[in-house]
Design a protein around this motif. Structure first.
Motif, PDB file in Angstrom:
ATOM      1  N   THR A 148       0.839  -1.190   0.000  1.00 51.68           N
ATOM      2  CA  THR A 148       0.000   0.000   0.000  1.00 51.68           C
ATOM      3  C   THR A 148       0.877   1.243   0.000  1.00 51.68           C
ATOM      4  O   THR A 148       1.998   1.224   0.497  1.00 51.68           O
ATOM      5  CB  THR A 148      -0.892   0.010   1.244  1.00 51.68           C
ATOM      6  N   GLN A 153      -3.540  -3.820  -6.569  1.00 50.25           N
ATOM      7  CA  GLN A 153      -3.219  -2.899  -5.478  1.00 50.25           C
ATOM      8  C   GLN A 153      -3.554  -1.458  -5.870  1.00 50.25           C
ATOM      9  O   GLN A 153      -4.034  -0.667  -5.037  1.00 50.25           O
ATOM     10  CB  GLN A 153      -1.734  -3.020  -5.130  1.00 50.25           C
ATOM     11  N   THR A 196      -6.187   1.214  -4.061  1.00 46.62           N
ATOM     12  CA  THR A 196      -5.849   2.613  -3.730  1.00 46.62           C
ATOM     13  C   THR A 196      -6.863   3.569  -4.347  1.00 46.62           C
ATOM     14  O   THR A 196      -7.300   4.552  -3.708  1.00 46.62           O
ATOM     15  CB  THR A 196      -4.426   2.937  -4.229  1.00 46.62           C
ATOM     16  N   GLY A 211      -6.275  -3.411   0.249  1.00 49.76           N
ATOM     17  CA  GLY A 211      -4.851  -3.121   0.018  1.00 49.76           C
ATOM     18  C   GLY A 211      -3.932  -4.040   0.830  1.00 49.76           C
ATOM     19  O   GLY A 211      -3.052  -4.708   0.271  1.00 49.76           O
TER      20      GLY A 211
END
Length: 605
Positions: free
Chosen positions: A392, A498, A502, A538
């Protein structure tokens, strides 16, 4: 004969003249082996020792001397092996150790250049033993002075039954004025043709020069007649200085108990039996019942009792023309016995550098260079790269901050140790390398004779010079690969997932802010759920990536460890293991030559 004191004209190993036994030895190794193969196939073989003085007749006679009789071609091969043995060992052993072998080879070369039709026999004995009387009795004419004045014989006197022995007498250092001929041809024993009889001074003379002459001549003659009397036959000087050291020359030794006419009844037999016992204690084999060994008999040179029997034995001995070969063979035996401690060890296992010792050495070098630590660092680097790509954004910011803080405090971000600890580790690594070299050298030298064990250790030490520094360079070149580790096939999907998590966090946050400022319709639950999905997803994606990265990261670290380990092993092999192995091979080569010198089989070494 070997074992006798005096210089005897011995030539040292280091200073032999050109054309002698040590000339071009290593370069002629192939020729020597070809000669051995030719001899086995029945073809003519090259000469044994250095070239002669140009006399083709002398060469042919000596070749016959080495190849004839009961010894066959063994003596030629043993002399070849001894010559090569000395040449191979000259850089490993000192000249004093090889001096006796060099003397034997020198004497073999000198004897080759001289007549093989003659047999040189010395008559030796103590003061008053009657050796000069026996010498005259064998010659059939008064040649050597006899009497009560001692010493009667002050210089060696020679009597030659046939012509052509001048070179042999020159070698003995007997001047022309002391060279005689026996009785006239009509009264001469023709069976002794070829005999050169030498009357020596007393070996126990008070004059040191007389004893030195005895010691010198005894190293050059083909055979010796020891004359003892009933009073001195057990003399410690005779047995300890001469008979015991010359026990290996029994086949060219006659021991004569003289003056038996002075013994009453069967006392002569008792003394003769005691003499045989003493000779047996000296280790000298006795030629009885047809077995090879020393000839022992009783006689009286004054009355002639037993002299005819001795003359008959000498005649047969001379006509065989094998005395010189037997003498040389016994000299080779003596030289081999003296060299045994430097070629044959008493260890139970043969010296070798086995696979286990090589593997242990490689393991120690790998530990010294830190191959395992490099592998772990490579594994961590792979996983860190995975975390940077799949982690993350907020955790990546935190890790970036921690890394810069560590650099600012002077701590190595990879090892986590201050510089002082790194210097201490470098010193420890050097000590590990030195210990690894010492251990493998000791392992290879175990079971070797002292000179060869020292040579093995020195070769290891020479090869280890600069090894720690070279391993340091290898640790840099073959350590953790430069640049980022390769990425697996699933890596782009993980990065995209990922990034989606986000974006969900950003989208949910913006949606929530829009509701707060009144731009959007107030519905709190949907944006919160979207943000929670991004926030929870995440770390879940990062955790899944870390799990999936364990296998590739481990393999990546193992590859890095293997590369560094193989590089360290190659360096150690080239610098230490190969020189040590070469030294061991050289030892086995000289060991085989030594076995050939002794005349034993090389099987089951």
């Amino acid at each position: 004969m070997d074992g006798v004191g005096g210089d005897g004209g011995v030539t040292g190993v280091e200073g032999a003249a050109p054309g002698r036994w040590d000339d071009g030895l290593i370069a002629r190794r192939g020729a020597a082996r070809a000669a051995a193969r030719s001899e086995q196939s029945g073809q003519a073989a090259p000469p044994v020792v250095a070239p002669s003085d140009g006399s083709r007749e002398a060469d042919d006679e000596y070749d016959g001397l080495l190849s004839g009789g009961a010894y066959g071609g063994r003596l030629r091969g043993r002399l070849d092996a001894l010559r090569e043995l000395v040449g191979l060992s000259r850089t490993r052993l000192d000249a004093a150790t090889l001096a006796e072998a060099g003397r034997v080879l020198d004497e073999a070369a000198a004897r080759r250049r001289l007549s093989a039709r003659h047999t040189v026999v010395a008559v030796a004995g103590a003061t008053g033993s009657g050796k000069s009387t026996l010498f005259n009795a064998l010659a059939g004419v008064q040649i050597s002075d006899t009497g009560l004045r001692r010493p009667t014989t002050s210089s060696p006197i020679a009597c030659s039954w046939t012509d052509g022995a001048a070179g042999l007498l020159d070698r003995l250092g007997i001047p022309g004025r002391l060279r005689r001929r026996p009785a006239p041809p009509g009264f001469r024993d023709e069976a002794l043709n070829g005999l050169v009889l030498v009357d020596l001074p007393d070996h126990d003379s008070a004059a040191t020069a007389h004893r030195d002459q005895v010691d010198r001549v005894l190293t050059l003659v083909d055979a010796v007649i020891w004359v003892v009397d009933p009073e001195k036959y057990a003399d410690a000087v005779l047995h300890e200085r001469y008979l015991r050291p010359l026990a290996g020359h029994a086949e060219v030794t006659f021991v004569v108990l003289n003056q038996v006419d002075r013994l009453p009844g069967d006392a002569a037999d008792l003394v003769l039996d005691d003499l045989r016992r003493l000779l047996d204690d000296d280790g000298m084999a006795l030629g009885e019942h047809g077995e090879p060994g020393a000839t022992v008999l009783a006689l009286s040179a004054l009355t002639g009792e037993g002299v005819g029997e001795l003359r008959e034995m000498l005649g047969q001995f001379v006509q065989e023309r094998g005395a010189a070969a037997r003498r040389l063979s016994a000299d080779v035996d003596g030289a081999a016995a003296r060299l045994r401690p430097v070629y044959v060890a008493d260890g139970r296992r043969p010296p070798e550098l086995g696979e286990r010792a090589r593997a242990d050495f490689t393991d120690r070098l790998a530990a010294a260079v830190g191959a395992a630590a490099v592998g772990e660092a490579a594994e961590r680097e792979w996983r860190r790269n995975a975390g940077q790509s799949c982690g993350t954004p907020w955790l990546r910011l935190w890790r970036w901050y921690e890394a810069h803080r560590a650099l600012g405090s002077g701590i190595d971000p990879i090892s986590g140790r201050p510089p002082a600890e790194g210097q201490e580790e470098e010193i420890t690594a050097r000590q590990r390398v030195e210990q690894a070299v010492r251990t493998v050298a000791d392992e290879a030298a175990a079971g070797l004779p002292a000179p060869w064990a020292q040579a093995v250790r020195e070769s290891a030490v020479r090869g280890a010079a600069g090894l720690p520094e070279e391993l340091d360079v290898l640790a840099v070149r073959a350590g953790v690969p430069r640049g980022r580790p390769p990425k697996p096939a699933w890596w782009p999907a993980a990065v995209l997932t990922q990034a989606s998590m986000t974006l969900l966090q950003l989208f949910g946050g913006l949606w929530l802010v829009g509701q707060i400022v009144g731009v959007l319709e107030p519905r709190l639950l949907p944006p919160v759920l979207v943000m929670l999905a991004g926030i929870v997803g995440g770390p879940l994606v990062e955790w899944a990536c870390s799990v999936a990265a364990r296998g590739p990261a481990r393999r990546y670290g193992q590859d890095a460890e293997r590369r560094l380990r193989e590089a360290a092993a190659a360096c150690g092999r080239a610098r230490v293991l190969d020189p040590v192995s070469a030294e061991l091979m050289r030892y086995w080569e000289v060991r085989e030559q030594y076995v050939a010198v002794t005349g034993l089989s090389t099987t089951g070494r």
